[in-house]
Structures are given as structure tokens and as C-alpha cells.
Scaffold this motif. Structure first.
Motif, PDB file in Angstrom:
ATOM      1  N   ASP A  39       6.214   2.043   2.470  1.00 40.38           N
ATOM      2  CA  ASP A  39       6.991   0.809   2.371  1.00 40.38           C
ATOM      3  C   ASP A  39       6.337  -0.325   3.152  1.00 40.38           C
ATOM      4  OD1 ASP A  39       8.846   2.070   0.784  1.00 40.38           O
ATOM      5  OD2 ASP A  39      10.270   2.437   2.413  1.00 40.38           O
ATOM      6  N   GLU A  40       5.755   0.011   4.289  1.00 42.05           N
ATOM      7  CA  GLU A  40       5.123  -1.013   5.132  1.00 42.05           C
ATOM      8  C   GLU A  40       3.823  -1.535   4.519  1.00 42.05           C
ATOM      9  OE1 GLU A  40       3.019  -1.358   9.566  1.00 42.05           O
ATOM     10  OE2 GLU A  40       4.156   0.425   9.000  1.00 42.05           O
ATOM     11  N   ALA A  41       3.030  -0.635   3.948  1.00 45.99           N
ATOM     12  CA  ALA A  41       1.686  -1.009   3.492  1.00 45.99           C
ATOM     13  C   ALA A  41       1.610  -1.371   2.026  1.00 45.99           C
ATOM     14  CB  ALA A  41       0.707   0.141   3.785  1.00 45.99           C
ATOM     15  N   TYR A  42       2.463  -0.777   1.203  1.00 46.34           N
ATOM     16  CA  TYR A  42       2.246  -0.847  -0.237  1.00 46.34           C
ATOM     17  C   TYR A  42       3.445  -1.364  -1.032  1.00 46.34           C
ATOM     18  CZ  TYR A  42      -1.774   2.134   0.835  1.00 46.34           C
ATOM     19  OH  TYR A  42      -2.945   2.650   1.341  1.00 46.34           O
ATOM     20  N   SER A  43       4.363  -2.061  -0.413  1.00 47.49           N
ATOM     21  CA  SER A  43       5.447  -2.649  -1.186  1.00 47.49           C
ATOM     22  C   SER A  43       4.892  -3.770  -2.058  1.00 47.49           C
ATOM     23  CB  SER A  43       6.530  -3.207  -0.265  1.00 47.49           C
ATOM     24  OG  SER A  43       6.078  -4.407   0.349  1.00 47.49           O
ATOM     25  N   PRO A  44       5.510  -4.053  -3.195  1.00 43.19           N
ATOM     26  CA  PRO A  44       5.034  -5.167  -4.027  1.00 43.19           C
ATOM     27  C   PRO A  44       4.965  -6.491  -3.277  1.00 43.19           C
ATOM     28  CG  PRO A  44       6.580  -3.808  -5.262  1.00 43.19           C
ATOM     29  CD  PRO A  44       6.617  -3.316  -3.842  1.00 43.19           C
ATOM     30  N   THR A  45       5.927  -6.732  -2.379  1.00 37.26           N
ATOM     31  CA  THR A  45       5.920  -7.988  -1.626  1.00 37.26           C
ATOM     32  C   THR A  45       4.695  -8.092  -0.733  1.00 37.26           C
ATOM     33  OG1 THR A  45       8.336  -8.077  -1.637  1.00 37.26           O
ATOM     34  CG2 THR A  45       7.196  -9.385   0.034  1.00 37.26           C
ATOM     35  N   VAL A  46       4.381  -7.017  -0.026  1.00 35.15           N
ATOM     36  CA  VAL A  46       3.201  -7.008   0.849  1.00 35.15           C
ATOM     37  C   VAL A  46       1.923  -7.199   0.029  1.00 35.15           C
ATOM     38  CG1 VAL A  46       1.780  -5.552   2.343  1.00 35.15           C
ATOM     39  CG2 VAL A  46       4.263  -5.639   2.670  1.00 35.15           C
ATOM     40  N   LEU A  47       1.820  -6.471  -1.060  1.00 35.32           N
ATOM     41  CA  LEU A  47       0.602  -6.544  -1.859  1.00 35.32           C
ATOM     42  C   LEU A  47       0.471  -7.891  -2.567  1.00 35.32           C
ATOM     43  CD1 LEU A  47       0.519  -2.936  -3.293  1.00 35.32           C
ATOM     44  CD2 LEU A  47      -0.802  -3.877  -1.394  1.00 35.32           C
ATOM     45  N   ARG A  48       1.584  -8.481  -2.976  1.00 30.78           N
ATOM     46  CA  ARG A  48       1.527  -9.807  -3.603  1.00 30.78           C
ATOM     47  C   ARG A  48       0.997 -10.845  -2.602  1.00 30.78           C
ATOM     48  NH1 ARG A  48       6.220  -9.748  -5.216  1.00 30.78           N
ATOM     49  NH2 ARG A  48       5.819  -8.856  -7.291  1.00 30.78           N
ATOM     50  N   THR A  49       1.417 -10.731  -1.362  1.00 31.08           N
ATOM     51  CA  THR A  49       0.901 -11.631  -0.325  1.00 31.08           C
ATOM     52  C   THR A  49      -0.602 -11.434  -0.147  1.00 31.08           C
ATOM     53  OG1 THR A  49       3.018 -11.664   0.844  1.00 31.08           O
ATOM     54  CG2 THR A  49       1.066 -12.267   2.112  1.00 31.08           C
ATOM     55  N   GLU A  50      -1.044 -10.186  -0.123  1.00 30.86           N
ATOM     56  CA  GLU A  50      -2.474  -9.906   0.007  1.00 30.86           C
ATOM     57  C   GLU A  50      -3.247 -10.469  -1.179  1.00 30.86           C
ATOM     58  OE1 GLU A  50      -3.205  -5.789   0.583  1.00 30.86           O
ATOM     59  OE2 GLU A  50      -2.227  -5.705   2.554  1.00 30.86           O
ATOM     60  N   LEU A  51      -2.704 -10.317  -2.379  1.00 26.98           N
ATOM     61  CA  LEU A  51      -3.406 -10.774  -3.576  1.00 26.98           C
ATOM     62  C   LEU A  51      -3.467 -12.293  -3.662  1.00 26.98           C
ATOM     63  CD1 LEU A  51      -1.955  -8.187  -6.108  1.00 26.98           C
ATOM     64  CD2 LEU A  51      -4.314  -8.280  -5.265  1.00 26.98           C
ATOM     65  N   ASN A  52      -2.594 -12.977  -2.938  1.00 24.49           N
ATOM     66  CA  ASN A  52      -2.632 -14.440  -2.873  1.00 24.49           C
ATOM     67  C   ASN A  52      -3.567 -14.960  -1.790  1.00 24.49           C
ATOM     68  OD1 ASN A  52      -0.872 -15.894  -4.807  1.00 24.49           O
ATOM     69  ND2 ASN A  52       0.738 -14.556  -3.987  1.00 24.49           N
ATOM     70  N   ASP A  53      -4.099 -14.075  -0.977  1.00 23.21           N
ATOM     71  CA  ASP A  53      -4.959 -14.461   0.152  1.00 23.21           C
ATOM     72  C   ASP A  53      -6.392 -14.637  -0.346  1.00 23.21           C
ATOM     73  OD1 ASP A  53      -6.485 -14.694   2.443  1.00 23.21           O
ATOM     74  OD2 ASP A  53      -5.461 -13.070   3.516  1.00 23.21           O
ATOM     75  N   PRO A  54      -6.975 -15.831  -0.270  1.00 25.69           N
ATOM     76  CA  PRO A  54      -8.329 -16.044  -0.784  1.00 25.69           C
ATOM     77  C   PRO A  54      -9.413 -15.322  -0.001  1.00 25.69           C
ATOM     78  CG  PRO A  54      -7.564 -17.988   0.388  1.00 25.69           C
ATOM     79  CD  PRO A  54      -6.380 -17.075   0.278  1.00 25.69           C
ATOM     80  N   GLU A  55      -9.081 -14.838   1.205  1.00 23.14           N
ATOM     81  CA  GLU A  55     -10.072 -14.117   2.001  1.00 23.14           C
ATOM     82  C   GLU A  55     -10.080 -12.626   1.696  1.00 23.14           C
ATOM     83  OE1 GLU A  55      -9.671 -14.951   6.127  1.00 23.14           O
ATOM     84  OE2 GLU A  55     -10.446 -16.992   5.905  1.00 23.14           O
ATOM     85  N   ARG A  56      -9.191 -12.206   0.811  1.00 18.72           N
ATOM     86  CA  ARG A  56      -9.121 -10.812   0.409  1.00 18.72           C
ATOM     87  C   ARG A  56      -9.354 -10.714  -1.091  1.00 18.72           C
ATOM     88  NH1 ARG A  56      -6.239  -7.551   4.066  1.00 18.72           N
ATOM     89  NH2 ARG A  56      -5.884  -6.123   2.332  1.00 18.72           N
ATOM     90  N   ALA A  57      -9.766  -9.532  -1.550  1.00 20.58           N
ATOM     91  CA  ALA A  57      -9.945  -9.316  -2.984  1.00 20.58           C
ATOM     92  C   ALA A  57      -9.702  -7.844  -3.297  1.00 20.58           C
ATOM     93  CB  ALA A  57     -11.336  -9.727  -3.439  1.00 20.58           C
ATOM     94  N   THR A  58      -9.040  -7.606  -4.404  1.00 20.92           N
ATOM     95  CA  THR A  58      -8.788  -6.249  -4.900  1.00 20.92           C
ATOM     96  C   THR A  58      -9.211  -6.184  -6.356  1.00 20.92           C
ATOM     97  OG1 THR A  58      -6.956  -5.807  -3.374  1.00 20.92           O
ATOM     98  CG2 THR A  58      -6.998  -4.536  -5.424  1.00 20.92           C
TER      99      THR A  58
END
Length: 203
Positions: A39-58
Motif C-alpha cells: 500500500d505504501e509503495a505501489y498504490s495507484p496514487t503513489v505511482l501516479r505521482t511518480e509517473l508525473n515526475d519528470p526526473e523519474r521514468a518507468t
């Protein structure tokens, strides 16, 4: 086929991430610790924030033949039991991804981590789909992106008892340089820190 993930992939990536982590490591933890971590690492909300971060890429991997020019290694090249395209072909829209890799600025707890260093944070492929050089294709995609502006130091964390992953990363130039505790709920895993120093660009 590999394509860059977007924020609209957050739900699919959440399901894939939770499944891959549980397949690979779920037997190590109490159910409460595992669920708290997922829940802490892989919730859709957490991952959506990561995917919006230009310094990260998946990037997401789909179950199509891997380009043999980029991946010709055997099933031993999978990181254990972990050319990118900006747009997904129409054929991938209804498919569920079978693997993924995430790259980001380095944040592992090692005194030599410096601003500008990169990290391959996660690399997973569903059981039953491993082999055929897919792990190598994902890793190369992340490394190419991290070094798009030139050579840089790159870091990867790997579980101390995931010997297949350690061999896999060693074949790509990563050396063990430290360790730390990786928390899954209240459970502390012994994690190794690996590093690949910048490589000169050859013509």
C-alpha cells in the motif's frame, strides 16, 4: 514491446507491481508487513505521482517478441526470482503489461551517492514470462535513459539473497559497494548496494 509509462498507466502498474513483488518476495513476510508495504509503495496514487515526475521514468514490457538486436541473452539473464517508445501502439492498449523497470535520481543510503547519479530502482517481470532476454532489454532501456546526457554513476539495490539478480547486474558492470536495511512493514531486509561507475563513450 517496451514503451514509456504515463500517468494513465497508474492502475495497471499498481496491479503489476503488487503481483511481481508478491511473487518474488511475498513468502518472506508476515501478511500485515507485506500489505503495509504494498500500500505504501505501489498504490495507484503513489505511482501516479511518480509517473508525473519528470526526473523519474518507468517503462512497461508487453508480451511480444523482444528485439533480438537488443536482447540475445538466455533465461539466466533475468534479475531473479527485476529502443523505448514514447507512444504505445494501438495493439498494446488492451494488453496487460508483464514487466516493468523504473529509473530515477539515486537515493540509496551510501556515502558516495552524489547529485547527478542515477538509479535503477525497480525491475520486475511476472513469473511465467521471464527469459528470452526480457530482463536485459528492460535494464538497457533504463540505462540508456539515465545516460542520455552522457556517462554517469548508476546505482542499484538488490536483496542479499537474490543471487540471480546479483549475477545479472554484475554482468552489466555493477559491483557491490555497501549494504543497508530495506524495510517491508516492520521487517528489515538485508539489501546490498551495487554501483556502476561512468563508462567512456566509444565511437
Amino acid at each position: 514491446m517496451i514503451r514509456r509509462a504515463t500517468p494513465t498507466d497508474a492502475e495497471a502498474l499498481s496491479h503489476l507491481s503488487r503481483t511481481c513483488f508478491t511473487q518474488t518476495f511475498g513468502h518472506l513476510y508476515a501478511p500485515s508487513d507485506l500489505e503495509a508495504f504494498l500500500d505504501e509503495a505501489y498504490s495507484p496514487t503513489v505511482l501516479r505521482t511518480e509517473l508525473n515526475d519528470p526526473e523519474r521514468a518507468t517503462w512497461l514490457l508487453f508480451d511480444e517478441p523482444v528485439d533480438e538486436a537488443r536482447a540475445t541473452l538466455s533465461s539466466d539473464d533475468l534479475p531473479g526470482t527485476p529502443e523505448p517508445r514514447d507512444e504505445a501502439p494501438t495493439s498494446s492498449v488492451s494488453q496487460a503489461p508483464i514487466g516493468y523497470v523504473t529509473a530515477c535520481p539515486a537515493h540509496l543510503p551510501h556515502p558516495d551517492v552524489a547529485p547527478g547519479d542515477g538509479e535503477v530502482q525497480r525491475l520486475y517481470i511476472l513469473q511465467g514470462h521471464q527469459g528470452g532476454g526480457r530482463g536485459t532489454a528492460l535494464l538497457r532501456t533504463a540505462l540508456d535513459w539515465l545516460e542520455r546526457d552522457g556517462p554517469r554513476t548508476i546505482w542499484i539495490g538488490v536483496w542479499s539473497e537474490n543471487y540471480g539478480a546479483q549475477r545479472f547486474y554484475a554482468r552489466h558492470g555493477f559491483e557491490i559497494v555497501g549494504d543497508y536495511s530495506f524495510m517491508v512493514g516492520d521487517h528489515a531486509d538485508h539489501e546490498l548496494i551495487t554501483r556502476r561507475l561512468p563508462r567512456a563513450i566509444t565511437a
